[in-house]
Design a protein around this motif. Structure first.
Motif, PDB file in Angstrom:
ATOM      1  N   GLY A 248       0.808  -1.218   0.000  1.00 12.02           N
ATOM      2  CA  GLY A 248       0.000   0.000   0.000  1.00 12.02           C
ATOM      3  C   GLY A 248       0.836   1.260   0.000  1.00 12.02           C
ATOM      4  N   PHE A 249       1.842   1.325   0.862  1.00 11.58           N
ATOM      5  CA  PHE A 249       2.685   2.519   0.911  1.00 11.58           C
ATOM      6  C   PHE A 249       3.472   2.707  -0.393  1.00 11.58           C
ATOM      7  CE2 PHE A 249       2.310   2.338   5.658  1.00 11.58           C
ATOM      8  CZ  PHE A 249       1.841   3.629   5.822  1.00 11.58           C
ATOM      9  N   GLY A 250       3.879   1.597  -1.025  1.00 17.00           N
ATOM     10  CA  GLY A 250       4.570   1.701  -2.309  1.00 17.00           C
ATOM     11  C   GLY A 250       3.676   2.298  -3.387  1.00 17.00           C
ATOM     12  N   LEU A 251       2.427   1.822  -3.451  1.00 23.79           N
ATOM     13  CA  LEU A 251       1.476   2.357  -4.431  1.00 23.79           C
ATOM     14  C   LEU A 251       1.147   3.822  -4.157  1.00 23.79           C
ATOM     15  CD1 LEU A 251      -1.015  -0.647  -4.716  1.00 23.79           C
ATOM     16  CD2 LEU A 251       0.596   0.141  -6.466  1.00 23.79           C
ATOM     17  N   ALA A 252       1.043   4.189  -2.882  1.00 25.52           N
ATOM     18  CA  ALA A 252       0.751   5.586  -2.533  1.00 25.52           C
ATOM     19  C   ALA A 252       1.851   6.515  -3.027  1.00 25.52           C
ATOM     20  CB  ALA A 252       0.570   5.719  -1.025  1.00 25.52           C
ATOM     21  N   ALA A 253       3.101   6.098  -2.853  1.00 24.78           N
ATOM     22  CA  ALA A 253       4.240   6.915  -3.311  1.00 24.78           C
ATOM     23  C   ALA A 253       4.220   7.067  -4.836  1.00 24.78           C
ATOM     24  CB  ALA A 253       5.552   6.284  -2.855  1.00 24.78           C
ATOM     25  N   ILE A 254       3.969   5.960  -5.546  1.00 27.99           N
ATOM     26  CA  ILE A 254       3.920   5.993  -7.016  1.00 27.99           C
ATOM     27  C   ILE A 254       2.799   6.916  -7.500  1.00 27.99           C
ATOM     28  CG2 ILE A 254       3.378   4.610  -9.066  1.00 27.99           C
ATOM     29  CD1 ILE A 254       4.773   2.233  -7.591  1.00 27.99           C
ATOM     30  N   GLY A 255       1.630   6.807  -6.869  1.00 25.14           N
ATOM     31  CA  GLY A 255       0.488   7.617  -7.281  1.00 25.14           C
ATOM     32  C   GLY A 255       0.708   9.102  -7.080  1.00 25.14           C
ATOM     33  N   LEU A 256       1.262   9.486  -5.934  1.00 23.84           N
ATOM     34  CA  LEU A 256       1.507  10.908  -5.670  1.00 23.84           C
ATOM     35  C   LEU A 256       2.516  11.491  -6.651  1.00 23.84           C
ATOM     36  CD1 LEU A 256       1.648  11.038  -1.750  1.00 23.84           C
ATOM     37  CD2 LEU A 256      -0.202  11.804  -3.233  1.00 23.84           C
ATOM     38  N   LEU A 257       3.600  10.749  -6.903  1.00 23.67           N
ATOM     39  CA  LEU A 257       4.623  11.253  -7.833  1.00 23.67           C
ATOM     40  C   LEU A 257       4.083  11.310  -9.258  1.00 23.67           C
ATOM     41  CD1 LEU A 257       7.809   9.419  -6.479  1.00 23.67           C
ATOM     42  CD2 LEU A 257       7.230  11.840  -6.238  1.00 23.67           C
ATOM     43  N   GLY A 258       3.323  10.295  -9.666  1.00 30.04           N
ATOM     44  CA  GLY A 258       2.777  10.272 -11.022  1.00 30.04           C
ATOM     45  C   GLY A 258       1.819  11.417 -11.288  1.00 30.04           C
ATOM     46  N   SER A 259       1.054  11.823 -10.263  1.00 28.15           N
ATOM     47  CA  SER A 259       0.067  12.892 -10.456  1.00 28.15           C
ATOM     48  C   SER A 259       0.710  14.230 -10.797  1.00 28.15           C
ATOM     49  CB  SER A 259      -0.798  13.042  -9.195  1.00 28.15           C
ATOM     50  OG  SER A 259      -0.055  13.601  -8.128  1.00 28.15           O
ATOM     51  N   ILE A 260       1.965  14.403 -10.414  1.00 34.73           N
ATOM     52  CA  ILE A 260       2.680  15.663 -10.670  1.00 34.73           C
ATOM     53  C   ILE A 260       2.778  15.942 -12.174  1.00 34.73           C
ATOM     54  CG2 ILE A 260       4.928  16.822 -10.473  1.00 34.73           C
ATOM     55  CD1 ILE A 260       5.344  15.262  -7.861  1.00 34.73           C
ATOM     56  N   TYR A 261       2.912  14.866 -12.962  1.00 38.12           N
ATOM     57  CA  TYR A 261       3.198  15.024 -14.390  1.00 38.12           C
ATOM     58  C   TYR A 261       1.946  15.037 -15.260  1.00 38.12           C
ATOM     59  CZ  TYR A 261       7.837  13.929 -12.665  1.00 38.12           C
ATOM     60  OH  TYR A 261       9.018  13.942 -11.956  1.00 38.12           O
ATOM     61  N   MET A 262       0.776  15.030 -14.662  1.00 41.14           N
ATOM     62  CA  MET A 262      -0.468  15.007 -15.435  1.00 41.14           C
ATOM     63  C   MET A 262      -0.949  16.425 -15.759  1.00 41.14           C
ATOM     64  SD  MET A 262      -1.086  11.819 -15.936  1.00 41.14           S
ATOM     65  CE  MET A 262       0.715  11.620 -16.040  1.00 41.14           C
ATOM     66  N   ASP A 263      -1.387  16.625 -17.000  1.00 39.14           N
ATOM     67  CA  ASP A 263      -1.873  17.943 -17.402  1.00 39.14           C
ATOM     68  C   ASP A 263      -3.371  17.958 -17.675  1.00 39.14           C
ATOM     69  OD1 ASP A 263      -1.923  16.485 -19.707  1.00 39.14           O
ATOM     70  OD2 ASP A 263      -0.494  17.745 -20.816  1.00 39.14           O
ATOM     71  N   SER A 264      -4.080  16.880 -17.240  1.00 44.18           N
ATOM     72  CA  SER A 264      -5.536  16.841 -17.381  1.00 44.18           C
ATOM     73  C   SER A 264      -6.144  16.300 -16.090  1.00 44.18           C
ATOM     74  CB  SER A 264      -5.952  15.949 -18.552  1.00 44.18           C
ATOM     75  OG  SER A 264      -5.698  14.587 -18.258  1.00 44.18           O
ATOM     76  N   ALA A 265      -7.409  16.621 -15.877  1.00 47.86           N
ATOM     77  CA  ALA A 265      -8.089  16.146 -14.669  1.00 47.86           C
ATOM     78  C   ALA A 265      -8.168  14.623 -14.657  1.00 47.86           C
ATOM     79  CB  ALA A 265      -9.493  16.744 -14.594  1.00 47.86           C
ATOM     80  N   VAL A 266      -8.408  14.014 -15.817  1.00 47.02           N
ATOM     81  CA  VAL A 266      -8.521  12.548 -15.896  1.00 47.02           C
ATOM     82  C   VAL A 266      -7.208  11.888 -15.490  1.00 47.02           C
ATOM     83  CG1 VAL A 266      -8.864  10.589 -17.447  1.00 47.02           C
ATOM     84  CG2 VAL A 266     -10.343  12.594 -17.638  1.00 47.02           C
ATOM     85  N   GLY A 267      -6.103  12.379 -16.051  1.00 51.13           N
ATOM     86  CA  GLY A 267      -4.788  11.812 -15.722  1.00 51.13           C
ATOM     87  C   GLY A 267      -4.454  11.967 -14.249  1.00 51.13           C
ATOM     88  N   ALA A 268      -4.713  13.154 -13.703  1.00 50.41           N
ATOM     89  CA  ALA A 268      -4.433  13.391 -12.289  1.00 50.41           C
ATOM     90  C   ALA A 268      -5.270  12.460 -11.410  1.00 50.41           C
ATOM     91  CB  ALA A 268      -4.729  14.848 -11.937  1.00 50.41           C
ATOM     92  N   ILE A 269      -6.542  12.281 -11.753  1.00 53.43           N
ATOM     93  CA  ILE A 269      -7.424  11.430 -10.955  1.00 53.43           C
ATOM     94  C   ILE A 269      -6.977   9.970 -11.017  1.00 53.43           C
ATOM     95  CG2 ILE A 269      -9.757  10.481 -10.832  1.00 53.43           C
ATOM     96  CD1 ILE A 269      -9.444  13.195  -9.494  1.00 53.43           C
ATOM     97  N   VAL A 270      -6.476   9.525 -12.171  1.00 55.99           N
ATOM     98  CA  VAL A 270      -5.984   8.147 -12.286  1.00 55.99           C
ATOM     99  C   VAL A 270      -4.863   7.904 -11.277  1.00 55.99           C
ATOM    100  CG1 VAL A 270      -4.691   6.551 -13.749  1.00 55.99           C
ATOM    101  CG2 VAL A 270      -6.672   7.762 -14.676  1.00 55.99           C
ATOM    102  N   PHE A 271      -3.870   8.786 -11.255  1.00 61.90           N
ATOM    103  CA  PHE A 271      -2.737   8.581 -10.349  1.00 61.90           C
ATOM    104  C   PHE A 271      -3.112   8.830  -8.889  1.00 61.90           C
ATOM    105  CE2 PHE A 271      -0.133   8.571 -14.168  1.00 61.90           C
ATOM    106  CZ  PHE A 271       0.825   7.616 -13.828  1.00 61.90           C
ATOM    107  N   LEU A 272      -3.973   9.787  -8.646  1.00 61.87           N
ATOM    108  CA  LEU A 272      -4.410  10.026  -7.267  1.00 61.87           C
ATOM    109  C   LEU A 272      -5.281   8.868  -6.767  1.00 61.87           C
ATOM    110  CD1 LEU A 272      -5.083  13.864  -7.392  1.00 61.87           C
ATOM    111  CD2 LEU A 272      -3.248  12.686  -6.154  1.00 61.87           C
ATOM    112  N   SER A 273      -5.986   8.194  -7.670  1.00 63.68           N
ATOM    113  CA  SER A 273      -6.740   6.992  -7.292  1.00 63.68           C
ATOM    114  C   SER A 273      -5.791   5.873  -6.878  1.00 63.68           C
ATOM    115  CB  SER A 273      -7.629   6.528  -8.451  1.00 63.68           C
ATOM    116  OG  SER A 273      -8.637   7.479  -8.737  1.00 63.68           O
ATOM    117  N   ILE A 274      -4.677   5.742  -7.599  1.00 66.55           N
ATOM    118  CA  ILE A 274      -3.650   4.765  -7.208  1.00 66.55           C
ATOM    119  C   ILE A 274      -3.100   5.108  -5.828  1.00 66.55           C
ATOM    120  CG2 ILE A 274      -1.327   3.901  -7.744  1.00 66.55           C
ATOM    121  CD1 ILE A 274      -2.052   4.290 -10.734  1.00 66.55           C
TER     122      ILE A 274
END
Length: 422
Positions: A310-336
């Motif tokens: 769980g903590f590994g996925l949380a770290a990946i999701g937070l970092l991935g959301s930084i690089y998203m330029d759309s609401a859909v992309g950000a929500i995908v990574f924040l969901s992770i």
């Protein structure tokens, strides 16, 4: 599932605690949805709203351990009835706030009222739920909180638009009082006290508990022993990281998505509900995984492995959301990220019941106190870092670093050892 030809009565208790978690987070997240009309009506800045959101976490943190002690001493029936009634009053009073100071005080007291909810649930779980079912039941309860928050985002957005934010808080307060009345009349602290449970199920629960006697304890817990416990300090440290990530979803996710991507209120509510729904799924998956590993004979691994994933996925999701330029992309990574953060909850709370036993309320309350210091910092750090750097990037990097540190913490925790022994 049916057992010996009937539906086990202990699962009705789980339904009650699930509904409690649902209500808990509906009441908690509604202020995030109502942020804009509240700010406009009371002339509040984002930094002032940050303090209001943080004041809840401070009240919630300060009263965790005292609430846990009360649940251990007087039982979850009376204590949960009392605290749900109390927080429901302050939910309603949120709708009567007239300036920054009044709202700050009401939300602090609301947090203090909510503080006993999960420690009280933990004490009920110890008395009613066999050890081998503890992971899934904990996951079900916490999924209620996430589903409550997910449901609240679009539903409360609609209520605020149609009825206004003040009336919305009054309605939610009344619903809480109804739950408290039902709990008091239907629940009993132990299976031994419940006339409606069969002899077969009662004997099964008693035989399957860590401690065969699960009455309300009058033994005073020594805080010196608690604070000397390595297990206790490690539990607090990892839960700080977990709450830092998740509390963002409860406070700043809705305003962040709405502002960053130019969404309408109800549209932002639906987008923001998606990560919380994934959080509920994370609880179910983690709870199932805990019980599956435990049944294969590895108690420690059943808690450590789901939390680490769980903590590994949380770290990946937070970092991935930084690089998203759309609401859909950000929500995908924040969901992770939220799926991962919520995977850490069932092992964390099962761990507290494991090491706390008759003092499960106190131990879980102490862990949750540390977690909500993380939530307090989240509520303030997001608007201040945004004002300082003009970007949310640094906030997400800090959150990812905390999640990575928590993985290392878990590999030093010993679920099978009582807090007084390690």
């Amino acid at each position: 599932m049916k057992e010996h030809g009937y539906f086990p009565k202990r699962y009705f208790m789980v339904v009650g605690t699930f509904l409690l978690a649902l209500l808990l987070y509906i009441d908690r997240i509604c202020i995030s949805v109502a942020k804009d009309p509240i700010s406009e009506a009371l002339n509040l800045s984002d930094k002032q709203m940050g303090w209001i959101l943080a004041s809840f976490s401070l009240g919630y943190a300060f009263f965790q351990t005292p609430s846990g002690i009360l649940a251990d001493r007087f039982g979850p029936r009376r204590v949960l009835t009392m605290i749900v009634t109390l927080w429901s009053v302050f939910t309603a009073l949120t709708g009567a706030a007239f300036n920054f100071i009044s709202l700050l005080i009401v939300r602090f007291l609301f947090g203090a009222g909510e503080a006993g909810a999960f420690p009280g649930m933990s004490r009920a779980i110890f008395s009613w739920i066999p050890l081998k079912e503890r992971g899934l039941v904990t996951g079900i309860n916490f999924s209620g909180s996430r589903l409550g928050a997910a449901f609240a985002l679009p539903a409360v957005a609609w209520m605020v638009n149609d009825f206004g934010w003040r009336i919305t808080f009054f309605i939610l307060g009344a619903v809480g009082v109804l739950w408290a009345l039902a709990w008091y009349f239907l629940f009993r602290d132990t299976p031994e006290e419940h006339n409606g449970i069969s002899k077969v199920e009662k004997e099964f629960i008693i035989a399957s508990r860590q401690n065969k006697k699960a009455t309300k304890t009058k033994e005073k817990i020594h805080f010196g022993t608690l604070l000397k416990s390595r297990n206790m300090w490690l539990a607090m440290g990892q839960y700080f990281a977990s709450n830092f990530t998740f509390f963002f979803a409860l406070t700043w996710l809705f305003p962040h998505i709405k502002s960053e991507y130019g969404l309408e209120t109800v549209e932002a509510g639906f987008y923001s509900a998606i990560p919380l729904t994934f959080g509920a799924i994370g609880n179910w998956v983690s709870g199932w995984l805990i019980d599956r590993i435990f049944k294969n004979g590895n108690w420690n691994k059943s808690r450590i492995l789901p939390a680490s994933i769980g903590f590994g996925l949380a770290a990946i999701g937070l970092l991935g959301s930084i690089y998203m330029d759309s609401a859909v992309g950000a929500i995908v990574f924040l969901s992770i990220a939220i799926f991962g953060a919520d995977m850490t909850l069932p092992p964390s709370w099962a761990f507290c019941v494991d090491i706390g036993q008759k003092h499960s309320g106190t131990v879980s309350g102490t862990m949750n106190m540390a977690g909500n210091i993380g939530a307090f910092i989240t509520a303030l750090l997001f608007p201040y870092l945004l004002a300082w750097t003009g970007s949310t990037t640094l906030f997400f990097i800090v959150g990812a670093a905390l999640n990575i540190m928590a993985i290392f913490i878990w590999y030093n925790m010993k679920p099978s050892k009582h807090f007084s022994l390690y």
